[in-house]
Design a protein around this motif. Structure first.
Motif, PDB file in Angstrom:
ATOM      1  N   GLU A 302      39.061  40.473  37.365  1.00  0.00           N
ATOM      2  CA  GLU A 302      40.388  40.979  37.015  1.00  0.00           C
ATOM      3  C   GLU A 302      40.321  42.458  36.640  1.00  0.00           C
ATOM      4  N   ILE A 303      39.273  42.843  35.912  1.00  0.00           N
ATOM      5  CA  ILE A 303      39.087  44.259  35.575  1.00  0.00           C
ATOM      6  C   ILE A 303      38.896  45.078  36.843  1.00  0.00           C
ATOM      7  N   ASN A 304      38.072  44.557  37.739  1.00  0.00           N
ATOM      8  CA  ASN A 304      37.787  45.268  38.982  1.00  0.00           C
ATOM      9  C   ASN A 304      39.040  45.434  39.832  1.00  0.00           C
ATOM     10  N   MET A 305      39.831  44.372  39.939  1.00  0.00           N
ATOM     11  CA  MET A 305      41.059  44.427  40.721  1.00  0.00           C
ATOM     12  C   MET A 305      41.991  45.510  40.186  1.00  0.00           C
ATOM     13  N   GLY A 306      42.132  45.551  38.866  1.00  0.00           N
ATOM     14  CA  GLY A 306      43.008  46.549  38.261  1.00  0.00           C
ATOM     15  C   GLY A 306      42.523  47.958  38.507  1.00  0.00           C
ATOM     16  N   LEU A 307      41.227  48.192  38.313  1.00  0.00           N
ATOM     17  CA  LEU A 307      40.667  49.528  38.539  1.00  0.00           C
ATOM     18  C   LEU A 307      40.787  49.950  40.004  1.00  0.00           C
ATOM     19  N   ALA A 308      40.513  49.020  40.910  1.00  0.00           N
ATOM     20  CA  ALA A 308      40.598  49.333  42.339  1.00  0.00           C
ATOM     21  C   ALA A 308      42.022  49.717  42.718  1.00  0.00           C
TER      22      ALA A 308
END
Length: 541
Positions: A302-308
């Protein structure tokens, strides 16, 4: 990639026309808490340990061997990889337009476990990875430079682009050609590969009640022999393919993270730094493994999706937004126009592109197919086959095209409009950071890029260990934690030893294409098994 547990199926929704041979797939709990699934865990585990020690003990000899393997496979079987990938695309399209597409995964009364929004988000997560960070700028730039007469060293179109080449000096044609070639490697063909594996796993698990493992798809072909040595060989090949596919991604991630840290903070670029990076990030992945799906990989994903998404939106808005958005449609059309020539497996003159790029990519995607396919299968129960294939082919493909159009499009526009060539002239791992350097807030966005690479690294390692663990445990999704820790640790170890061998990144490419070759045969046979399984489902409804 986000790992999601397989939904529990209702007993009345599962067909019982296949004997699942449960006594043959149940493993035994051995030393150190390992759930040993017949010979699969022992053979694959011992082979990986032996491979690590061999590569460490004889780095020069192993490097030469990996280089020889790469040349032999790419030069001798390039036609096979391209032809097989075309078959996967055609097979998926046939299922869409035939009555077999009406079969529902999980049975006629099954309903989806996730809404469209949630399902699309998870398909998007599966489509993102270290590869998009590594190649998002470098691949469009490489193909643009090779096809653009004004930037080619020869002063004209390079011979390895002869069938598709733009006229010398035709800048816009070179851009469209470069983007079309990039999209070719990230759109329909790779997602058709993933769709075949995902459909096989979902069909034979949800509809036939078989274990969630690769061998299950071959019951229509092998019958009860699937629980014997034929099945062990299939699952072992899946383990090797997944392991080396992941190791390649981890190697790319380590080199790009090292390059970014050097660019921002002056951290030296060296094997030592990359080994430290892989070791540290593998340790974080182990923590994620111990925390489990909800507390570990799900949170990181979820963190990665948001940052991407934030980074993608920033580059889109900070760059030539109108040109990027109009280019998105233009590049898609260029892809469609050039698709027959790009996918043609015979009579090609562009051997560098066909062997060095396309053959490697198809082998890489095939190696990743158990990994991504199992994830997609876990979240797709209740969808019709037609709905499943359309969405799995189109949604992630469009996300990948958008990513490449934004990052690659901005980098190319920097060269064409601004005369800024730093990204074009940089080494591949650095091109993303030099592209960001020409935009506002470069230090912040470059740091975000490094974090993205690292978190992709962690989630790939964690989720990959779950998949390999499931395969070696005979389809169980709740195998003991020590076994998952073993695979997570050795994924990092394989990436390290291949980077330390004489070939470096080339060794990673060599192993992924070598393991991808036999697994391509597995996927071709899987298409026939899916066809037989869908026919059986249609007959029962």
């Amino acid at each position: 990639m986000q790992g999601i547990p397989a939904p529990e199926g209702d007993a009345d929704l599962i067909s019982t026309d296949y004997n699942i041979g449960q006594d043959n797939i149940e493993g035994t709990v051995g030393p150190f808490g390992f759930d040993i699934h017949n010979p699969v865990f022992l053979i694959s585990g011992l082979s990986v340990v032996a491979f690590v020690f061999y590569t460490l003990a004889l780095p020069e000899q192993s490097g030469d061997l990996f280089s020889w393997l790469f040349s032999q496979v790419t030069q001798g079987f390039d036609w096979f990889f391209l032809g097989a990938a075309n078959i996967f695309v055609i097979f998926c399209l046939v299922l869409i337009f035939t009555p077999l597409g009406s079969v529902r995964l999980g049975g006629v009364d099954a309903r989806p476990d996730y809404t469209y929004a949630g399902w699309f988000a998870m398909l998007f997560a599966a489509g993102m990875g270290i590869g998009l960070m590594f190649y998002g700028v470098s691949e469009p730039m490489s193909h643009f430079s090779s096809s653009m007469g004004g930037t080619a060293a020869e002063g004209g179109v390079r011979t390895d682009w002869a069938p598709l080449g733009a006229a010398a000096g035709d800048e816009q044609a070179a851009i469209r050609l470069g983007m079309a070639a990039t999209i070719f490697h990230w759109a329909l063909h790779p997602w058709a590969i993933y769709a075949v594996v995902a459909l096989a796993l979902a069909l034979f698990s949800y509809n036939k009640g078989l274990p969630l493992t690769i061998r299950s798809a071959f019951y229509p072909i092998l019958g009860e022999r699937v629980w014997g040595w034929w099945g062990h060989v299939i699952d072992t090949l899946a383990v090797f393919a997944t392991l080396f596919g992941l190791a390649t991604s981890l190697g790319f991630g380590a080199t790009q993270a090292n390059a970014g840290l050097n660019h921002l903070f002056g951290v030296p670029i060296s094997n030592t730094t990359e080994v430290i990076l892989i070791s540290a990030i593998t340790a974080v992945a182990l923590i994620s493994v111990l925390r489990g799906l909800d507390g570990g990989v799900k949170v990181l994903s979820e963190i990665n999706m948001g940052l991407a998404f934030v980074l993608l939106l920033f580059v889109l808005l900070a760059g030539p937004t109108i040109a990027i958005l109009t280019g998105f449609a233009d590049y898609l059309w260029a892809y469609v126009v050039n698709l027959p020539a790009l996918s043609n497996p015979v009579g090609r003159e562009d051997t560098n592109f066909m062997q060095g790029w396309t053959s490697f990519y198809w082998a890489w995607w095939i190696s990743w197919s158990p990994f991504v396919g199992m994830f997609i299968a876990r979240v797709s129960r209740g969808r019709s086959v037609r709905e499943f294939i359309i969405c799995v082919l189109l949604i992630p493909s469009l996300v990948c095209v958008l990513w490449m159009s934004v990052f690659g499009g901005v980098a190319i526009q920097q060269v064409v409009q601004d005369g800024y060539t730093a990204a074009q002239e940089a080494d591949l791992p650095l091109q993303l950071f030099y592209m960001l350097e020409a935009l506002p807030l470069a230090s912040i966005t470059s740091f975000v890029g490094i974090i993205l690479v690292i978190v992709f690294f962690v989630t790939s390692s964690d989720s990959g260990s779950l998949v390999i663990d499931t395969i070696t445990a005979g389809g169980k999704i709740d195998a003991p934690v020590p076994q998952r820790v073993f695979w997570c640790t050795f994924e990092g170890a394989v990436a390290i030893v291949l980077l330390l061998s004489a070939g470096g990144l080339a060794s990673l490419q060599s192993m992924v294409i070598s393991t991808g070759l036999p697994f391509t045969v597995v996927l071709l046979l899987m298409c026939w098994a899916i066809f037989r399984g869908l026919q059986s489902e249609r007959a029962n409804t």
